[in-house]
Design a protein around this motif. Structure first.
Motif, PDB file in Angstrom:
ATOM      1  N   SER A 276       0.845  -1.192   0.000  1.00  0.00           N
ATOM      2  CA  SER A 276       0.000   0.000   0.000  1.00  0.00           C
ATOM      3  C   SER A 276       0.874   1.232   0.000  1.00  0.00           C
ATOM      4  CB  SER A 276      -0.933   0.008   1.219  1.00  0.00           C
ATOM      5  OG  SER A 276      -0.192  -0.010   2.429  1.00  0.00           O
ATOM      6  N   GLY A 277       0.347   2.298  -0.566  1.00  0.00           N
ATOM      7  CA  GLY A 277       1.084   3.548  -0.614  1.00  0.00           C
ATOM      8  C   GLY A 277       0.143   4.735  -0.687  1.00  0.00           C
ATOM      9  N   GLN A 278       0.594   5.849  -0.163  1.00  0.00           N
ATOM     10  CA  GLN A 278      -0.211   7.072  -0.205  1.00  0.00           C
ATOM     11  C   GLN A 278       0.694   8.280  -0.311  1.00  0.00           C
ATOM     12  OE1 GLN A 278      -3.589   7.326   2.383  1.00  0.00           O
ATOM     13  NE2 GLN A 278      -3.410   9.539   2.653  1.00  0.00           N
ATOM     14  N   LEU A 279       0.251   9.272  -1.092  1.00  0.00           N
ATOM     15  CA  LEU A 279       0.935  10.553  -1.224  1.00  0.00           C
ATOM     16  C   LEU A 279      -0.016  11.651  -0.766  1.00  0.00           C
ATOM     17  CD1 LEU A 279       2.619  10.204  -4.749  1.00  0.00           C
ATOM     18  CD2 LEU A 279       3.757  10.086  -2.519  1.00  0.00           C
ATOM     19  N   ASN A 280       0.494  12.556   0.064  1.00  0.00           N
ATOM     20  CA  ASN A 280      -0.232  13.758   0.461  1.00  0.00           C
ATOM     21  C   ASN A 280       0.543  14.962  -0.049  1.00  0.00           C
ATOM     22  OD1 ASN A 280      -2.000  12.136   1.884  1.00  0.00           O
ATOM     23  ND2 ASN A 280      -0.988  12.475   3.853  1.00  0.00           N
ATOM     24  N   TYR A 281      -0.144  15.881  -0.689  1.00  0.00           N
ATOM     25  CA  TYR A 281       0.518  17.076  -1.215  1.00  0.00           C
ATOM     26  C   TYR A 281      -0.217  18.312  -0.728  1.00  0.00           C
ATOM     27  CZ  TYR A 281       2.587  20.434  -4.450  1.00  0.00           C
ATOM     28  OH  TYR A 281       3.234  21.512  -4.984  1.00  0.00           O
ATOM     29  N   ARG A 282       0.485  19.126   0.049  1.00  0.00           N
ATOM     30  CA  ARG A 282      -0.085  20.369   0.544  1.00  0.00           C
ATOM     31  C   ARG A 282       0.173  21.458  -0.496  1.00  0.00           C
ATOM     32  NH1 ARG A 282      -1.684  22.084   5.497  1.00  0.00           N
ATOM     33  NH2 ARG A 282      -0.830  20.218   6.509  1.00  0.00           N
ATOM     34  N   VAL A 283      -0.879  21.770  -1.254  1.00  0.00           N
ATOM     35  CA  VAL A 283      -0.765  22.784  -2.300  1.00  0.00           C
ATOM     36  C   VAL A 283      -0.586  24.162  -1.683  1.00  0.00           C
ATOM     37  CG1 VAL A 283      -1.927  23.808  -4.292  1.00  0.00           C
ATOM     38  CG2 VAL A 283      -2.184  21.365  -3.825  1.00  0.00           C
ATOM     39  N   SER A 284      -1.332  24.416  -0.620  1.00  0.00           N
ATOM     40  CA  SER A 284      -1.250  25.684   0.098  1.00  0.00           C
ATOM     41  C   SER A 284      -1.691  25.435   1.530  1.00  0.00           C
ATOM     42  CB  SER A 284      -2.135  26.742  -0.565  1.00  0.00           C
ATOM     43  OG  SER A 284      -3.513  26.378  -0.455  1.00  0.00           O
ATOM     44  N   ASP A 285      -1.711  26.490   2.326  1.00  0.00           N
ATOM     45  CA  ASP A 285      -2.148  26.336   3.711  1.00  0.00           C
ATOM     46  C   ASP A 285      -3.613  25.926   3.808  1.00  0.00           C
ATOM     47  OD1 ASP A 285       0.337  26.982   4.624  1.00  0.00           O
ATOM     48  OD2 ASP A 285      -0.129  29.099   4.979  1.00  0.00           O
ATOM     49  N   SER A 286      -4.369  26.150   2.741  1.00  0.00           N
ATOM     50  CA  SER A 286      -5.801  25.852   2.788  1.00  0.00           C
ATOM     51  C   SER A 286      -6.211  24.662   1.932  1.00  0.00           C
ATOM     52  CB  SER A 286      -6.609  27.081   2.343  1.00  0.00           C
ATOM     53  OG  SER A 286      -6.263  27.450   1.020  1.00  0.00           O
ATOM     54  N   LEU A 287      -5.289  24.067   1.183  1.00  0.00           N
ATOM     55  CA  LEU A 287      -5.656  22.980   0.276  1.00  0.00           C
ATOM     56  C   LEU A 287      -4.635  21.855   0.339  1.00  0.00           C
ATOM     57  CD1 LEU A 287      -7.371  21.720  -2.009  1.00  0.00           C
ATOM     58  CD2 LEU A 287      -5.958  23.017  -3.631  1.00  0.00           C
ATOM     59  N   LYS A 288      -5.145  20.668   0.512  1.00  0.00           N
ATOM     60  CA  LYS A 288      -4.319  19.472   0.441  1.00  0.00           C
ATOM     61  C   LYS A 288      -5.015  18.460  -0.457  1.00  0.00           C
ATOM     62  CE  LYS A 288      -1.934  17.875   3.842  1.00  0.00           C
ATOM     63  NZ  LYS A 288      -1.559  17.341   5.182  1.00  0.00           N
TER      64      LYS A 288
END
Length: 785
Positions: A276-288
């Protein structure tokens, strides 16, 4: 057993419920100001992320205000002192269980009995599979073998009366879709007790169990590796890694595991592989944004139990303390009289030589979390799931008192399942007449498509009780059933703080369930009454409160309702049978107490559950209308660390579960107890840690399960048993292995008294009993760097 393999619906659209927020209350302004202690603010975070709960917003605000004051300033009114939420409490009540509420509540803040078993606890207790995890929970029992991979019993309810969720998503009735699952990539397992349709929808009369996978974290990359081997020549291996990448705002988690768990019965095993794998990307302080993928497979040679045998036939080989009673074979109709488990069958496998049980599963999930405004957050998740499953076995083993042979019968079924869906939450933190309020509106939908080819003929034969000639499956012809279930739901869940210490929590779920079903014979001709459709529109909910009487001491009560398709398995019903929904309700009250500087914690609950319009297994894959099921019980759990090296914990559950209005031609089962429901379940353990240069910990765990019945007739008792495990581990200093930060070697003895006992009985196959594993020895190694 067979209930796992009966027809599976083909399409389900899932949804959530609706609950209107509480009306504004006209209370004095002073009281309103005092009540302004809000929930933790919603932050943009990965979906289903398991993080320690943040301190209550009110406590955080209090700290900021105190820091801003001069020392001579008059103190504000005292607020409840909450424990450090970054530290796991003895009963883990600081954890946020998303299967229990979408409000972001901790276990302590939830007006229900919720238990969260963490990855750390799974590691220390040596839980290898999810069924082993369940056996450590308060009042929960399970099957624990390839024939019953995740058959759970909780608060008097079993099988599809308990929803199993995967990161909060239901994939279908658990007695049909569950497989042996390794714990290697799990961050936690959540147990929500009692009717839970508000969160997980149809099918949760007894509660819900949620498996939460490990999530990415922000920070330095952490790696872990685990290996184990036991005296049955079983092995497990796991590697995991997670942390921040070189790309700003991008975090990852990766897990891969393989195991080969050999059974105690001849020629039985389970081989699993998962990644299993997961990526989280914080585009900005208000969007992930985030995305996850998982693949799992398992292959097993299954064990289907030991046949009930007449005491008169077994003679000196008759056992005591495993199973007892008088029995007339459900399969061949012969009178066995007083029955036992013959000790010559402890390790006997009656399955055919060419048996196989295989499953491949794929998950794709992705979504976003967007902070629309300081008090408004939008979360959405889309998912897809696919599974291919096959069972190809001899499943019936019925002793025949006329021939003194074991009559056998084959069974084959396969599943091809596809599930797609979406869950969207809108979280609004607001203020009503001076009182902090959080409202979560959830819209969910899913479409489940299910194709089930199954056996149209059931070859059978008879073999000797001892050293049977197992043979092969033989001729197979198939027929096919299909199903589609659409599920849409709208739900509202709300928490209103009336005072600093008293909160009302409630929710409502309005749901639509649509079923399209077809069935054809071996020639592809539609059977009588097919195809047919059916729609349901249940409305379920919860209303409750929490009251922090003093810091750390929380009282709670709730009234909750649930609904599910009336039969244990909808595919067991013909179109001419009633297809009304089963309804359930619970009254529950209890207390949760954390004290002694967070070194001790206990909880207590009492409940009363009523389920109406119940269908029950009658053997041979038939169903009876059981009318009502009533379940009343008490649960107590406690954990204490009186001194730093010593930890002592225990729990006990009592339940009185009975049928009512269970009448049929020729008799009545009213007053009888449902199968696999023990009146008493208790666990206890202790560990002591020696803080030497090479720290050593010694531990012991015991488990007691009371008498259970294997059918509604209550004629055969699976006797009470008590088993125990002991373990010792040593933490190896970093100076020995410079390449790793932590290294631990563990030696464990499971069932150290070598107790022989009955662990489960399938009411569809009442002629046989599933036995628990004997004593085994295990050595394992774990590394983190």
């Amino acid at each position: 057993m067979s209930s796992i393999r009966i027809a599976r619906p083909r399409r389900v659209l899932l949804a959530s419920a609706a609950f209107t927020s509480f009306a504004a209350l006209d209370l004095p302004a002073a009281l309103a100001q005092q009540a302004r202690e809000s929930l933790p603010p919603i932050e943009v975070s990965p979906a289903q992320a398991r993080k320690p709960a943040k301190p209550a917003a009110g406590a955080a605000q209090s700290a900021r205000r105190a820091a801003a004051r001069r020392p001579a300033a008059a103190p504000a009114a005292p607020k409840p002192v909450m424990p450090d939420a970054t530290v796991q409490t003895p009963l883990n009540t600081n954890a946020v269980a998303e299967s229990a509420s979408r409000l972001g509540l901790t276990v302590r803040q939830t007006p229900a009995t919720v238990e969260v078993i963490s990855a750390e606890t799974m590691r220390e207790q040596g839980y290898r599979t999810v069924s082993e995890v369940a056996q450590g929970a308060v009042g929960v029992t399970s099957g624990d073998n390839p024939a019953e991979p995740s058959a759970f019993s909780m608060r008097g309810f079993t099988n599809s009366q308990i929803n199993t969720l995967y990161n909060g998503i239901k994939i279908g009735p658990q007695n049909m879709t569950s497989r042996i699952a390794d714990t290697a990539n799990l961050e936690a397992v959540e147990f929500l007790k009692g009717p839970a349709s508000l969160i997980s929808g149809e099918g949760a009369a007894g509660g819900a169990i949620n498996f939460v996978t490990k999530q990415p974290h922000t920070g330095a990359v952490n790696n872990e590796a685990d290996f184990s081997w036991d005296s049955l020549n079983s092995f497990r291996a796991h590697y995991g890694s997670g942390g921040s990448t070189n790309v700003q705002g991008l975090d990852y988690r990766l897990d891969i595991s393989r195991s080969a768990l050999n059974g105690f019965a001849d020629d039985t095993n389970v081989k699993t592989f998962g990644t299993s794998g997961q990526l989280n990307y914080r585009v900005s302080d208000s969007l992930k944004i985030w995305g996850a993928i998982e693949y799992r497979e398992d292959r097993s040679k299954a064990y289907w139990g030991a046949p009930l045998v007449p005491v008169s036939y077994s003679g000196s080989h008759a056992t005591t303390g495993i199973a007892s009673g008088n029995y007339v074979s459900n399969y061949n109709g012969t009178n066995l009289g007083a029955v036992t488990i013959d000790d010559r069958t402890f390790n006997t496998n009656y399955n055919v030589l060419d048996n196989r049980n295989v499953a491949q599963e794929v998950w794709l999930r992705g979504g976003f979390e967007l902070k629309l405004a300081p008090d408004l957050t939008l979360k959405s998740q889309a998912y897809g799931y696919g599974a291919e499953r096959t069972w190809f076995n001899n499943e019936i083993e019925a002793f025949n008192s006329t021939t003194n042979l074991v009559d056998r019968e084959r069974f084959y079924v396969a599943h091809s399942q596809r599930l797609v869906g979406n869950i969207t939450d809108l979280i609004w933190d607001t203020n009503i007449a001076g009182f902090d309020n959080r409202l979560v509106t959830t819209l969910s939908s899913s479409y489940l498509d299910f194709v089930r080819p199954g056996a149209a003929n059931f070859p059978g034969d008879s073999v000797s009780l001892v050293d049977p000639n197992r043979g092969y499956y033989g001729l197979l012809t198939t027929q096919q059933q299909t199903a589609r279930i659409d599920n849409e739901a709208l739900s509202f869940e709300d928490r209103l703080k009336l005072t600093r210490s008293f909160a009302l929590i409630g929710g409502l779920r309005v749901e639509h369930i649509g079923l399209d079903r077809n069935s054809t014979d071996k020639n592809g001709v539609e059977k009588a009454g097919f195809p047919f459709t059916k729609d349901w529109a249940p409305v379920t909910g919860r209303i409750g409160y929490t009251w922090d009487a003093v810091p750390g001491l929380t009282f709670f009560s709730q009234y909750a309702t649930g609904a599910d398709v009336a039969a244990n398995n909808i595919f067991l019903l013909s179109p001419t049978q009633p297809l009304d929904l089963t309804t359930s309700r619970t009254y529950e009250t209890g207390v949760k107490h954390l004290f002694w500087d967070n070194r001790a914690e206990w909880s207590f609950s009492a409940y009363d559950i009523l389920r109406k319009n119940v269908y029950a297994a009658a053997g041979g894959m038939q169903l009876n209308i059981a009318g009502r099921q009533e379940s009343k019980g008490l649960e107590l759990a406690a954990s204490i660390r009186p001194i730093e090296p010593l930890r002592v914990w225990g729990n006990i559950a009592y339940v009185d579960a009975r049928y009512a209005d269970y009448n049929f031609a020729g008799g009545s089962f009213s007053g009888n107890t449902p199968p696999n429901v023990p009146r008493i379940v208790a666990n206890a353990g202790a560990s002591y840690r020696f803080f030497t240069p090479w720290p050593v910990e010694l531990g012991i765990v015991g488990r007691h399960v009371g008498d259970r019945y294997n059918t509604d007739a209550n004629t055969v008792t699976m006797n009470a048993y008590t088993v125990g495990d002991v373990y010792a581990f040593v933490d190896i200093p970093k100076t020995v292995f410079n390449a790793v930060d932590q290294a631990r070697l563990t030696f464990r003895v499971r069932n150290f008294t070598d107790k022989r006992y009955a662990i489960w009985g399938d009411p569809f196959y009442p002629d046989q009993i599933l036995l628990g594993a004997p004593r085994t020895y295990e050595i394992s190694a774990a590394f983190k760097w």
